[in-house]
Design an enzyme around this catalytic site. Structure first.
Site, PDB file in Angstrom:
ATOM      1  CD  GLU A 442      -3.003   0.545  -0.050  1.00 31.88           C
ATOM      2  OE1 GLU A 442      -3.219  -0.620  -0.423  1.00 31.88           O
ATOM      3  OE2 GLU A 442      -3.430   1.550  -0.650  1.00 31.88           O
TER       4      GLU A 442
HETATM    5  C1  LIG Z   1       2.149  -9.544   0.293  1.00 30.10           C
HETATM    6  C2  LIG Z   1       1.957  -8.426  -0.673  1.00 30.10           C
HETATM    7  C3  LIG Z   1       0.678  -8.019  -1.004  1.00 30.10           C
HETATM    8  C4  LIG Z   1       0.490  -6.985  -1.932  1.00 30.10           C
HETATM    9  N1  LIG Z   1      -0.787  -6.666  -2.341  1.00 30.10           N
HETATM   10  C5  LIG Z   1      -0.951  -5.845  -3.414  1.00 30.10           C
HETATM   11  C6  LIG Z   1      -2.227  -5.669  -4.021  1.00 30.10           C
HETATM   12  O1  LIG Z   1      -3.245  -6.188  -3.544  1.00 30.10           O
HETATM   13  N2  LIG Z   1      -2.315  -4.909  -5.135  1.00 30.10           N
HETATM   14  C7  LIG Z   1      -1.225  -4.311  -5.699  1.00 30.10           C
HETATM   15  O2  LIG Z   1      -1.371  -3.654  -6.725  1.00 30.10           O
HETATM   16  N3  LIG Z   1       0.011  -4.436  -5.131  1.00 30.10           N
HETATM   17  C8  LIG Z   1       0.169  -5.194  -4.011  1.00 30.10           C
HETATM   18  N4  LIG Z   1       1.415  -5.364  -3.458  1.00 30.10           N
HETATM   19  C9  LIG Z   1       2.545  -4.637  -4.021  1.00 30.10           C
HETATM   20  C10 LIG Z   1       3.067  -3.564  -3.081  1.00 30.10           C
HETATM   21  O3  LIG Z   1       2.138  -2.515  -2.961  1.00 30.10           O
HETATM   22  C11 LIG Z   1       4.430  -3.119  -3.618  1.00 30.10           C
HETATM   23  O4  LIG Z   1       5.318  -4.202  -3.404  1.00 30.10           O
HETATM   24  C12 LIG Z   1       4.947  -1.879  -2.956  1.00 30.10           C
HETATM   25  O5  LIG Z   1       4.135  -0.774  -3.280  1.00 30.10           O
HETATM   26  C13 LIG Z   1       6.395  -1.553  -3.358  1.00 30.10           C
HETATM   27  O6  LIG Z   1       6.615  -1.704  -4.727  1.00 30.10           O
HETATM   28  P1  LIG Z   1       7.843  -2.612  -5.221  1.00 30.10           P
HETATM   29  O7  LIG Z   1       7.762  -3.910  -4.511  1.00 30.10           O
HETATM   30  O8  LIG Z   1       7.844  -2.655  -6.700  1.00 30.10           O
HETATM   31  O9  LIG Z   1       9.120  -1.854  -4.708  1.00 30.10           O
HETATM   32  P2  LIG Z   1       9.900  -0.678  -5.471  1.00 30.10           P
HETATM   33  O10 LIG Z   1       8.945   0.328  -5.963  1.00 30.10           O
HETATM   34  O11 LIG Z   1      10.842  -1.280  -6.443  1.00 30.10           O
HETATM   35  O12 LIG Z   1      10.727  -0.043  -4.275  1.00 30.10           O
HETATM   36  C14 LIG Z   1      11.951  -0.611  -3.774  1.00 30.10           C
HETATM   37  C15 LIG Z   1      12.503   0.316  -2.683  1.00 30.10           C
HETATM   38  O13 LIG Z   1      12.811   1.591  -3.250  1.00 30.10           O
HETATM   39  C16 LIG Z   1      12.127   2.620  -2.557  1.00 30.10           C
HETATM   40  N5  LIG Z   1      11.724   3.662  -3.505  1.00 30.10           N
HETATM   41  C17 LIG Z   1      11.111   3.516  -4.702  1.00 30.10           C
HETATM   42  N6  LIG Z   1      10.876   4.711  -5.259  1.00 30.10           N
HETATM   43  C18 LIG Z   1      11.325   5.635  -4.406  1.00 30.10           C
HETATM   44  C19 LIG Z   1      11.371   7.054  -4.391  1.00 30.10           C
HETATM   45  N7  LIG Z   1      10.847   7.777  -5.383  1.00 30.10           N
HETATM   46  N8  LIG Z   1      11.933   7.667  -3.331  1.00 30.10           N
HETATM   47  C20 LIG Z   1      12.416   6.968  -2.295  1.00 30.10           C
HETATM   48  N9  LIG Z   1      12.408   5.635  -2.249  1.00 30.10           N
HETATM   49  C21 LIG Z   1      11.873   4.969  -3.284  1.00 30.10           C
HETATM   50  C22 LIG Z   1      10.934   1.952  -1.899  1.00 30.10           C
HETATM   51  O14 LIG Z   1      10.471   2.666  -0.754  1.00 30.10           O
HETATM   52  C23 LIG Z   1      11.506   0.589  -1.556  1.00 30.10           C
HETATM   53  O15 LIG Z   1      12.185   0.657  -0.336  1.00 30.10           O
HETATM   54  C24 LIG Z   1       1.610  -6.349  -2.500  1.00 30.10           C
HETATM   55  C25 LIG Z   1       2.910  -6.734  -2.116  1.00 30.10           C
HETATM   56  C26 LIG Z   1       3.081  -7.767  -1.246  1.00 30.10           C
HETATM   57  C27 LIG Z   1       4.490  -8.207  -0.931  1.00 30.10           C
END
Ligand SMILES: Cc1cc2nc3c(=O)[nH]c(=O)nc-3n(C[C@H](O)[C@H](O)[C@H](O)COP(=O)(O)OP(=O)(O)OC[C@H]3O[C@@H](n4cnc5c(N)ncnc54)[C@H](O)[C@@H]3O)c2cc1C
Length: 591
Positions: A442
């Site tokens: 989220e």
């Molecule tokens: C169990 C689980 C359930 C989930 N449920 C859903 C769901 O129902 N629907 C859905 O759509 N998604 C869902 N997600 C996805 C979840 O919302 C994302 O994993 C999350 O938003 C982070 O995206 P990412 O994993 O691609 O990380 P990334 O975006 O690749 O981020 C990696 C790291 O970089 C940091 N970062 C990225 N951009 C920036 C920035 N501009 N400035 C500073 N730091 C930054 C982040 O904070 C993080 O620490 C789920 C994930 C999990 C693991």
């Protein structure tokens, strides 16, 4: 693990003695008709029964069993289908839903406390109705009348569930780069093609249909976040008469194997020309999704609180019974070979930290929910606008601070159990594992902090945060404010305001300053907000000590919060003012 008991006494205290919600409800005609103190208490009591009696007993075994995927079908752990049926039959999925389409129409402050109970009982279980309620919010706020009529009644009734499909393999935080496509069709519908990952409740066996809300791009969409549209995509097509028709062209490719929330299905969803219907206007998808997100983000914050509460209930029982060593001042349980560990200062520190965070978090999440209710139901435009701005400001704080403290709380709970907290038997390690995701999904907590500082504080030139600090100042400066609590509260507000002004100044010349300060600033904000909550609670409890132990306990915890936890703001404040320079001393290769 000790049985879960809904903290109903504390919930009633927050609602009626601290926030005095009945006064607000009486002023808002839409709520005055449906809820009063007695109704609210009856609803919470019933929610306490189903969560403690039906859902909580499934928590441990469902973690062991997990969800199982086979040929696109996902089976939830034993007992989930029956528990979900009972939950849906009780009307709990639609507790906050629009009454026009079969929801119960309760204020958010009630549904938020129900959410706490559900998530304390089982975070995995809680996610299925939570996603459904969130999807309903977006449909209710942005979809056509026809879509609302066709989908909301069955979703509120829990017959169909909802999911939120944003994330793609290459696009998590940065949704502007999603690739899922939506092709317009002659009949006004769209064909969606693409892959979504990490989709909570994307596939399962709890309901006969799943209504996916999917972000996708139209062929002529502008690049970036302004080119995203939102679509309603049912798993099973719905005929004109409301009956179920053909399977839609979408499937669950697999489920993730995760650290925690193992009974929640986290799915890879493939859309292969699936039929969908647009929600809101083209390219307005992110705005429509944000309606859902403000509620979901508060809901995720509440998940952090909920795991912390469950952990505390177990830890307190254990600390009263486990005997090890003698109390520092000499034996307390003279008839035993050692004293219960609750006599030791460090164990008391952990238990009180847990209690202070949980009760502060319950008051704060309820306070934010009251702002959501005011923003939604007030008939006065100025009051509504102020509440909307407070919601915008406080939502990222609620999401990130409650979940960060939720993890700290569950870790304290685990520590109280010593080695028994690390092994599976007592359930504490599950709570740590389950809580951890709340800091990530989220929108990660780092992104919440950027939202708070960048969009809400700097973006409003400090105006949104002044609503909050002005309110605190008015409370703490009033003649009847208890000085013991209002003076340190005012001092904390002064520190927050000094840091806000300095940050606004630094951010003008250097865009890195926002991200460099944001996480610590959010925590500084959070501890100050909790100090306000604890001062409000202390004021409500003062003078009532003799009536009930509850009030003595409340005042003791308030004193602990001010003495031992609020001082964390000094270290946070030093980090906020340190600026961004030290973060950029190394090149990427030098790490
Ligand atoms: C169990 C689980 C359930 C989930 N449920 C859903 C769901 O129902 N629907 C859905 O759509 N998604 C869902 N997600 C996805 C979840 O919302 C994302 O994993 C999350 O938003 C982070 O995206 P990412 O994993 O691609 O990380 P990334 O975006 O690749 O981020 C990696 C790291 O970089 C940091 N970062 C990225 N951009 C920036 C920035 N501009 N400035 C500073 N730091 C930054 C982040 O904070 C993080 O620490 C789920 C994930 C999990 C693991």
């Amino acid at each position: 693990m000790a049985d879960y008991q809904a903290p109903l006494r504390d919930m009633r205290f927050v609602l009626h003695e601290v926030l005095q919600v009945s006064k607000l409800w009486a002023q808002l005609p839409a709520l005055a008709e449906v809820v009063d103190e007695e109704t609210a208490n009856a609803i919470l009591e019933e929610a306490g029964k189903i969560t403690a009696g039906v859902i909580a007993p499934l928590n441990r075994a469902s973690d062991e069993e997990g969800c199982v995927w086979a040929d696109g079908v996902v089976t939830t752990p034993a007992g989930f289908v029956e528990a979900y049926q009972a939950f849906a039959d009780g009307g709990w999925v639609g507790v906050g839903g629009n009454a026009q389409f079969g929801g119960m129409g309760m204020p958010k402050v009630i549904s938020a406390q129900v959410e706490e109970m559900v998530n304390s009982s089982s975070l995995s279980f809680g996610l299925y109705p939570m996603l459904t309620a969130g999807a309903c919010l977006s449909i209710n706020a942005h979809a056509s009348e026809e879509l609302k009529q066709a989908y909301l009644p069955n979703m509120y009734a829990g017959v169909w569930s909802g999911s939120m499909c944003l994330t793609e393999p290459h696009a998590g935080t940065d949704l502007g780069i999603i690739r899922t496509k939506a092709e317009p069709q002659a009949d006004g519908s769209y064909k969606l093609t693409g892959t979504k990952i990490f989709i909570t409740g994307g596939e399962h066996d709890l309901t006969e249909n799943i209504i996916h809300l999917v972000l996708a791009k139209l062929p002529d969409a502008p690049a970036g976040p302004k080119g995203i549209s939102l679509f309603l995509v049912p798993k099973v097509m719905v005929n004109a008469d409301g009956s179920l028709g053909e399977r839609n062209a979408l499937s669950c490719g697999s489920i993730e194997h995760k650290m925690g929330i193992k009974a929640s299905s986290t799915c890879v969803m493939n859309f292969d020309g699936a039929t969908g219907y647009i929600i809101d206007a083209p390219n307005r998808g992110l705005a429509a999704m944000f309606t859902m997100m403000n509620y979901e983000r508060l809901g995720v914050g509440i998940q952090g609180l909920a795991t912390g509460e469950r952990s505390y209930q177990s830890a307190i029982d254990y600390a009263r019974e486990r005997i090890q060593s003698r109390a520092p001042g000499g034996a307390v349980a003279k008839d035993k070979v050692a004293d219960p560990i609750i006599v030791h200062p460090d164990v008391r520190r952990m238990l009180l930290t847990m209690k202070a965070f949980n009760e502060g978090g319950r008051a704060f999440s309820s306070y934010v929910a009251v702002q959501l209710d005011t923003a939604k139901y007030s008939e006065d435009p100025t009051t509504r606008k102020r509440a909307e701005e407070l919601v915008a400001l406080l939502t990222p704080v609620a999401k990130a601070f409650l979940t960060d403290l939720g993890l700290e709380t569950t870790i304290h709970g685990q520590q109280v159990f010593g080695g028994h907290g690390y092994v599976r038997e007592w359930g504490q390690e599950q709570l740590v594992r389950d809580c951890r995701i709340t800091q990530i999904y989220e929108g990660t907590n780092g992104i919440q902090a950027l939202d708070l500082v960048g969009r809400k504080v700097v973006g409003s030139g400090g105006a949104f945060s002044r609503h909050f600090t002005d309110e605190i100042r008015a409370f703490a400066s009033a003649a009847d404010a208890p000085a013991e609590f209002s003076e340190p509260l005012l001092a904390a507000v002064a520190i927050l305001e000094t840091q806000t002004t300095a940050l606004l100044e630094r951010a003008r010349d250097n865009p890195r300053e926002i991200g460099a300060a944001s996480v610590e600033y959010l925590h500084l904000f959070g501890y100050t907000a909790y100090a306000y909550m604890w001062a409000l609670m202390a004021k409500a409890a003062l003078g009532k000590d003799a009536q009930e132990d509850f009030y003595t306990s409340k005042l003791g915890t308030a004193r602990f919060y001010f003495a031992r936890l609020l001082p964390r703001i000094h270290s946070l404040s030093a980090s906020v003012s340190a600026g961004s320079d030290s973060l950029y001393l190394l090149d990427a290769e030098q790490f």
